[in-house]
Design an enzyme around this catalytic site. Structure first.
Site, PDB file in Angstrom:
ATOM      1  N   ASP A   1       0.843  -1.196   0.000  1.00 21.83           N
ATOM      2  CA  ASP A   1       0.000   0.000   0.000  1.00 21.83           C
ATOM      3  C   ASP A   1       0.876   1.241   0.000  1.00 21.83           C
ATOM      4  O   ASP A   1       1.314   1.718   1.039  1.00 21.83           O
ATOM      5  CB  ASP A   1      -0.923   0.002   1.216  1.00 21.83           C
ATOM      6  CG  ASP A   1      -1.954   1.129   1.157  1.00 21.83           C
ATOM      7  OD1 ASP A   1      -1.782   2.062   0.338  1.00 21.83           O
ATOM      8  OD2 ASP A   1      -2.934   1.071   1.909  1.00 21.83           O
TER       9      ASP A   1
ATOM     10  N   HIS B   1       0.139   8.018   3.694  1.00 20.43           N
ATOM     11  CA  HIS B   1       0.795   7.403   4.834  1.00 20.43           C
ATOM     12  C   HIS B   1       2.281   7.737   4.918  1.00 20.43           C
ATOM     13  O   HIS B   1       2.967   7.237   5.814  1.00 20.43           O
ATOM     14  CB  HIS B   1       0.602   5.887   4.768  1.00 20.43           C
ATOM     15  CG  HIS B   1      -0.830   5.494   4.603  1.00 20.43           C
ATOM     16  ND1 HIS B   1      -1.784   5.771   5.546  1.00 20.43           N
ATOM     17  CD2 HIS B   1      -1.481   4.879   3.568  1.00 20.43           C
ATOM     18  CE1 HIS B   1      -2.960   5.324   5.116  1.00 20.43           C
ATOM     19  NE2 HIS B   1      -2.802   4.782   3.935  1.00 20.43           N
TER      20      HIS B   1
END
Length: 287
Positions: free
Chosen positions: A188, A193
């Protein structure tokens, strides 16, 4: 409307051949905080190839590639800005224990599009099987801000029930400062993030931890605390992502056990137990 409901629901399922190795499993486990203390026999079940067991939530990253949220955005009928997308919830049902090494087929399709007024929610279902039969069924709920209001089906209401009484167990799990940077190596690579600028564009002060990392950390805590560390007892794991976790925080995980289920609530200690996971339930087989 960037979400074309009719087209998304009518699209043919997408089939992908996936593989994984013990090293992929170990990386995932390290990404959700396993291996502390490094020589603890209970942790070696997650980190040492000669003793390796697979936590069922590994299914959410098995085979690498785009995770459920990003995969949903590449489906026919969906054309939205990643900065307006959040992972709203995740469910997983395992049909048998996951092998440490496998070649499997995963089939993805959008099974519902809900109109929440100010947002649309896409439901992406993923089914995986290998030569021995079904492995898991997963559903990712993808929350797309600003895409609701067309008068469509609102879908099911969230479970707003609060647990009564003191939890059976409460544990705290620290989140490393580099947890998101490590976890993203499982596949991911959403810049939310890792990239401060992208995080601000998405409405956050700084990068946030992957919801699925919190999801995996929580399941591991339940297995280790209430299921004697036996990953094969887990049958399903469902949770709503009601808030974010920031790297460097501490998760407070409260558990209520009843029959063959554990209900779970997770909050961020440093922000006054601000909710992170809610409506969370593990179903398990009794020993």
């Amino acid at each position: 409307m960037p979400v074309d409901t009719a087209r998304a629901l009518a699209a043919a399922p997408r089939t992908t051949e996936i593989t994984w190795t013990p090293e992929d499993v170990q990386l995932y486990h390290l990404g959700i905080g396993a291996g502390v203390p490094a020589t603890d026999p209970r942790e070696l079940r997650y980190t040492l190839e000669s003793r390796l067991h697979v936590l069922p939530s590994f299914a959410t990253v098995a085979g690498g590639g785009a995770p459920g949220v990003i995969a949903a955005l590449s489906m026919p009928g969906v054309d939205v800005d990643l900065a307006g997308v959040l992972h709203g919830g995740q469910s997983l049902r395992v049909h048998r224990p996951l092998p440490v090494r496998a070649a499997a087929t995963r089939t993805d399709r959008i099974t519902a599009v809900h109109d929440k007024g100010k947002a649309a929610v896409l439901v992406l279902r993923s089914d995986a099987a290998d030569g021995d039969g079904p492995l898991w069924t997963a559903e990712a709920q993808v929350y797309v801000r600003g895409e609701g209001g067309w008068g469509g089906d609102r879908g099911p209401s969230a479970d707003a029930r609060e647990e009564q009484g003191a939890p059976d167990r409460t544990v705290e799990r620290p989140v490393r400062e580099d947890q998101a940077l490590l976890y993203r190596l499982t596949g991911d690579l959403n810049p939310l993030h890792a990239d401060p600028g992208f995080a601000r564009r998405a409405g956050f002060d700084r990068p946030v931890l992957h919801g699925l990392c919190t999801y995996g950390m929580t399941l591991k805590a339940v297995v280790d605390t209430l299921l004697d560390g036996d990953v094969t007892r887990v049958r399903s794991w469902t949770a709503r992502f009601t808030g974010v976790t920031y790297p460097g925080e501490t998760l407070r995980i409260r558990m209520w056990r009843g029959g063959g289920t554990v209900r779970v609530a997770v909050g961020a200690v440093e922000r006054g137990d601000a909710p992170v996971l809610a409506g969370a339930t593990v179903e398990f087989t009794r020993s």
